[in-house]
Design a protein around this motif. Structure first.
Motif, short mmCIF file in Angstrom:
data_model
loop_
_atom_site.label_atom_id
_atom_site.label_comp_id
_atom_site.label_asym_id
_atom_site.label_seq_id
_atom_site.Cartn_x
_atom_site.Cartn_y
_atom_site.Cartn_z
N ALA A 20 0.79 -1.21 0.15
CA ALA A 20 -0.01 -0.08 0.07
C ALA A 20 1.05 1.31 0.04
CB ALA A 20 -1.01 -0.16 1.00
N LEU A 21 1.97 1.26 0.89
CA LEU A 21 2.92 2.40 1.16
C LEU A 21 3.45 2.61 -0.42
CD1 LEU A 21 4.39 1.98 4.42
CD2 LEU A 21 2.70 3.64 3.60
N MET A 22 3.92 1.40 -1.21
CA MET A 22 4.57 1.47 -2.45
C MET A 22 3.63 2.16 -3.66
SD MET A 22 6.03 -1.68 -4.48
CE MET A 22 7.16 -2.01 -3.40
N GLY A 23 2.57 1.94 -3.62
CA GLY A 23 1.66 2.25 -4.90
C GLY A 23 0.27 3.01 -4.62
N PHE A 24 0.18 3.59 -3.42
CA PHE A 24 -1.25 4.22 -3.28
C PHE A 24 -1.45 5.41 -3.99
CE2 PHE A 24 1.65 6.83 -0.71
CZ PHE A 24 1.47 7.97 -0.91
N ASP A 25 -0.34 5.97 -4.58
CA ASP A 25 -0.90 7.20 -5.44
C ASP A 25 -0.46 6.64 -6.97
OD1 ASP A 25 1.95 6.78 -5.30
OD2 ASP A 25 2.56 8.74 -5.14
N GLN A 26 -0.23 5.62 -7.35
CA GLN A 26 -0.06 5.00 -8.76
C GLN A 26 -1.09 5.67 -9.75
OE1 GLN A 26 -0.80 1.06 -9.75
NE2 GLN A 26 -0.83 0.50 -7.42
N ILE A 27 -2.44 5.55 -9.51
CA ILE A 27 -3.48 6.03 -10.15
C ILE A 27 -3.95 7.35 -9.80
CG2 ILE A 27 -5.75 5.52 -11.18
CD1 ILE A 27 -3.62 3.75 -12.20
N SER A 28 -4.36 7.66 -8.41
CA SER A 28 -4.95 8.66 -7.83
C SER A 28 -4.13 9.82 -7.92
CB SER A 28 -5.23 8.42 -6.40
OG SER A 28 -4.01 8.08 -5.74
N GLY A 29 -2.64 9.76 -7.86
CA GLY A 29 -1.95 10.90 -8.17
C GLY A 29 -1.87 11.54 -9.27
N GLU A 30 -2.15 10.70 -10.49
CA GLU A 30 -2.39 11.43 -11.79
C GLU A 30 -3.61 11.77 -12.15
OE1 GLU A 30 -0.22 9.76 -15.12
OE2 GLU A 30 1.48 8.77 -13.70
N VAL A 31 -4.86 11.09 -11.40
CA VAL A 31 -6.20 11.29 -11.64
C VAL A 31 -6.32 12.84 -11.11
CG1 VAL A 31 -8.45 10.70 -11.15
CG2 VAL A 31 -6.78 9.19 -11.66
#
Length: 261
Positions: free
Chosen positions: A82-93
């Motif tokens: 979760a810490l590794m990839g929590f913003d993989q989509i939301s960060g760009e959305v």
């Protein structure tokens, strides 16, 4: 550009950016520190008690402290993923930068590309830590033969990845639900805790209530046979994790298709 080429382009570009990020080094250090602490504790415990561990028949020739680390790591990995990839989509959305990708590639290609980025990083980080762990085991336990070490390393690494990739898909799903990365992370933690609660309720309800069946909805329930020497038992666990992966990736795709990017 066909789907496979789109996925490859997204994967290569995002992986290169992720490898250069300081977060990767921080995550490697975090995983390493956690494993070291567990190793120290497990060594002390293993020297005092050599009790059998459920579902660990495949590790009869593996040092007990290493077996403990594997079991404890499975509790830590969901949070780590979760810490590794929590913003993989939301960060760009949230920043709308995902539009630059979706006008050039299919939503499915962007989603799978980002999923593969996180999976690739996880494969590398887990392998580095596992190699260090088994090198320690080889020197700390002279009776731990080199061939047995290599086979055990491969088995533990594969079992860990089968388990962890389902949680990468869960993190991808959580990240696709919200525009704010912080909210995605909190929801991810809530979902992880919910799975843990389901398993605990199922365990407590055994032979008492129909709620015992709720544990089948928790991914961690299927981890017991990941190191089983019986191929069919490992296969069923791997199939369960593959289903979790497919369901949550499918959910993420449905969310991204439905929302305004």
């Amino acid at each position: 550009m066909d789907g496979f080429k789109e996925i490859a382009v997204v994967w290569s570009a995002e992986t290169l950016r992720a490898v250069r990020s300081a977060r990767t080094l921080v995550l490697l250090g975090l995983y390493g520190m956690f494993s070291l602490v567990v190793l120290l504790v497990a060594t002390v415990v293993a020297n005092q008690v050599r009790a059998s561990i459920q579902g660990m028949e495949a590790l009869e020739q593996m040092p007990t402290d290493v077996a403990y680390i594997f079991k404890i790591t499975l509790w830590f990995l969901p949070v780590y993923v979760a810490l590794m990839g929590f913003d993989q989509i939301s960060g760009e959305v949230g920043s709308r930068s995902i539009r630059y990708l979706t006008v050039r590639a299919r939503v499915s290609s962007v989603l799978l590309g980002k999923f593969l980025v996180q999976s690739s990083l996880l494969v590398g980080l887990v392998f580095v830590i596992d190699v260090g762990l088994f090198i320690y085991a080889r020197f700390a336990h002279p009776n731990f033969a080199f061939t047995a070490m290599l086979l055990s390393l491969l088995k533990v690494w594969l079992a860990t990845l089968v388990f962890a990739l389902a949680y990468v898909a869960i993190t991808t799903f959580c990240s696709s639900l919200f525009r704010t990365s912080g909210v995605s992370l909190v929801f991810n933690f809530v979902l992880i805790m919910s799975f843990l609660l389901m398993e605990l309720i199922g365990w407590y309800s055994e032979n008492k209530s129909f709620l015992v069946y709720i544990r089948y909805l928790a991914p961690s329930y299927y981890s017991g046979n990941l190191l089983s020497p019986v191929p069919s038992e490992f296969g069923l666990s791997a199939l369960a994790y593959a289903c979790f992966t497919a369901v949550f990736l499918g959910g993420a795709y449905a969310v991204l298709r439905a929302r305004d990017l």
